[in-house]
Design an enzyme around this catalytic site. Sequence first.
Site, PDB file in Angstrom:
ATOM      1  N   ASP A   1       4.475  -5.889   9.859  1.00 31.03           N
ATOM      2  CA  ASP A   1       5.562  -5.551  10.783  1.00 31.03           C
ATOM      3  C   ASP A   1       5.511  -6.424  12.036  1.00 31.03           C
ATOM      4  O   ASP A   1       6.549  -6.847  12.552  1.00 31.03           O
ATOM      5  CB  ASP A   1       5.479  -4.072  11.185  1.00 31.03           C
ATOM      6  CG  ASP A   1       6.013  -3.155  10.088  1.00 31.03           C
ATOM      7  OD1 ASP A   1       6.718  -3.653   9.191  1.00 31.03           O
ATOM      8  OD2 ASP A   1       5.711  -1.951  10.131  1.00 31.03           O
TER       9      ASP A   1
ATOM     10  N   ASP B   1       0.190  -2.658  12.361  1.00 36.00           N
ATOM     11  CA  ASP B   1       0.652  -3.120  11.051  1.00 36.00           C
ATOM     12  C   ASP B   1       0.949  -4.615  11.130  1.00 36.00           C
ATOM     13  O   ASP B   1       1.909  -5.047  11.766  1.00 36.00           O
ATOM     14  CB  ASP B   1       1.924  -2.347  10.654  1.00 36.00           C
ATOM     15  CG  ASP B   1       2.329  -2.654   9.224  1.00 36.00           C
ATOM     16  OD1 ASP B   1       2.512  -3.844   8.903  1.00 36.00           O
ATOM     17  OD2 ASP B   1       2.453  -1.714   8.429  1.00 36.00           O
TER      18      ASP B   1
ATOM     19  N   THR C   1      -1.255   7.540  -0.657  1.00 33.85           N
ATOM     20  CA  THR C   1      -2.544   7.386  -1.350  1.00 33.85           C
ATOM     21  C   THR C   1      -3.349   6.201  -0.812  1.00 33.85           C
ATOM     22  O   THR C   1      -4.545   6.106  -1.033  1.00 33.85           O
ATOM     23  CB  THR C   1      -2.327   7.156  -2.855  1.00 33.85           C
ATOM     24  OG1 THR C   1      -1.662   5.892  -3.012  1.00 33.85           O
ATOM     25  CG2 THR C   1      -1.491   8.252  -3.489  1.00 33.85           C
TER      26      THR C   1
ATOM     27  N   ARG D   1       0.842  -1.199   0.000  1.00 30.56           N
ATOM     28  CA  ARG D   1       0.000   0.000   0.000  1.00 30.56           C
ATOM     29  C   ARG D   1       0.866   1.233   0.000  1.00 30.56           C
ATOM     30  O   ARG D   1       1.738   1.366   0.844  1.00 30.56           O
ATOM     31  CB  ARG D   1      -0.826   0.025   1.304  1.00 30.56           C
ATOM     32  CG  ARG D   1      -2.178  -0.459   1.169  1.00 30.56           C
ATOM     33  CD  ARG D   1      -3.081  -0.237   2.357  1.00 30.56           C
ATOM     34  NE  ARG D   1      -2.617   0.348   3.595  1.00 30.56           N
ATOM     35  CZ  ARG D   1      -3.428   0.787   4.537  1.00 30.56           C
ATOM     36  NH1 ARG D   1      -4.737   0.758   4.344  1.00 30.56           N
ATOM     37  NH2 ARG D   1      -2.977   1.280   5.650  1.00 30.56           N
TER      38      ARG D   1
HETATM   39  C1  PRP Z   1      -1.359  -4.429   4.609  1.00 34.30           C
HETATM   40  C2  PRP Z   1      -2.208  -5.664   4.779  1.00 34.30           C
HETATM   41  C3  PRP Z   1      -3.017  -5.680   3.519  1.00 34.30           C
HETATM   42  C4  PRP Z   1      -3.241  -4.219   3.258  1.00 34.30           C
HETATM   43  C5  PRP Z   1      -4.633  -3.866   3.690  1.00 34.30           C
HETATM   44  O1  PRP Z   1      -0.286  -4.671   3.776  1.00 34.30           O
HETATM   45  O2  PRP Z   1      -1.472  -6.841   4.981  1.00 34.30           O
HETATM   46  O3  PRP Z   1      -2.360  -6.283   2.420  1.00 34.30           O
HETATM   47  O4  PRP Z   1      -2.282  -3.502   4.035  1.00 34.30           O
HETATM   48  O5  PRP Z   1      -4.914  -2.548   3.391  1.00 34.30           O
HETATM   49  P1  PRP Z   1      -5.999  -2.119   2.309  1.00 34.30           P
HETATM   50  O6  PRP Z   1      -7.215  -2.961   2.547  1.00 34.30           O
HETATM   51  O7  PRP Z   1      -6.214  -0.686   2.615  1.00 34.30           O
HETATM   52  O8  PRP Z   1      -5.416  -2.338   0.948  1.00 34.30           O
HETATM   53  P2  PRP Z   1       0.885  -3.603   3.508  1.00 34.30           P
HETATM   54  O9  PRP Z   1       0.576  -2.815   2.282  1.00 34.30           O
HETATM   55  O10 PRP Z   1       1.152  -2.845   4.758  1.00 34.30           O
HETATM   56  O11 PRP Z   1       2.102  -4.529   3.109  1.00 34.30           O
HETATM   57  P3  PRP Z   1       2.907  -5.606   3.966  1.00 34.30           P
HETATM   58  O12 PRP Z   1       2.012  -6.803   4.153  1.00 34.30           O
HETATM   59  O13 PRP Z   1       4.062  -5.894   3.081  1.00 34.30           O
HETATM   60  O14 PRP Z   1       3.300  -4.987   5.274  1.00 34.30           O
HETATM   61  N1  URA Z   2      -2.679  -2.817   7.103  1.00 31.11           N
HETATM   62  C1  URA Z   2      -2.351  -3.232   8.349  1.00 31.11           C
HETATM   63  O1  URA Z   2      -1.398  -4.013   8.537  1.00 31.11           O
HETATM   64  N2  URA Z   2      -3.082  -2.764   9.382  1.00 31.11           N
HETATM   65  C2  URA Z   2      -4.118  -1.934   9.215  1.00 31.11           C
HETATM   66  O2  URA Z   2      -4.765  -1.560  10.202  1.00 31.11           O
HETATM   67  C3  URA Z   2      -4.440  -1.515   7.908  1.00 31.11           C
HETATM   68  C4  URA Z   2      -3.707  -1.984   6.873  1.00 31.11           C
END
Ligand code: PRP
Ligand code: URA
Length: 210
Positions: free
Chosen positions: A204, A201, A109, A105
Amino acid sequence: MNSNVVELKHPLIQHKISRLRDKNTGTAEFRSLVEEIAMLMGYEALKDLPLEDIEVETPIEKCMTPVIAGKNFAIVPILRAGLGMVSGIQALVPTAKIGHIGLYRDEKTHEPHEYYCKLPSPIEERLIVVTDPMLATGGSAVAAVNFIKQHGGKKIKFMSIIAAPQGIERLMEAHPDIQLYVGHIDRELNENAYICPGLGDAGDRIFGTK
Ligand code: PRP
Ligand code: URA
């Protein structure tokens, strides 16, 4: 609620989600909890997995008895956080093939960007369970299901541990044919598109990268 959306209210799942929410839960426990919740959710989500009868000889006699049918199942985690759910479901179906979709993400944005997509074939014949612990704005989920459909995927289930109402609405509006399994529907998104109360997150916390 939309009948294609199932919120799992099992006490074991709810208890484990509460442990996930706690900011003092460390990486090792967090990772185990995600795996265990995915397994419990998988028990429900896979209840219509196709079976075929095979012949088995018991100590008493031969019989026809059902087993999970051939090349029919795939788990597709959304990288990174969805990876944490794979082993729990794989414990239920050890022969499952695993695809991967890489999305992140954009911090400003909040829109998803694809960086990887590899799916097992024949994808069109498989029941596909997409995993991602967090369904926030729904942007990543919609993009992932778009990719899977573009590659020929037809029977798709999406599994999320915590979902925001906005994400559920966006995903089910874009893909009304899929089934969505969620561990808990939370209140709302904050100004950074994080789920409240959520768990922070997920990526993380699973990988210890904060
Ligand atoms: C997080 C989560 C989803 C997304 C959800 O991933 O694991 O994939 O955000 O958010 P959305 O519904 O608003 O799209 P992130 O982009 O943080 O990546 P990561 O798993 O690599 O930390
Ligand atoms: N992605 C995450 O990991 N946590 C949130 O709350 C939203 C998006």
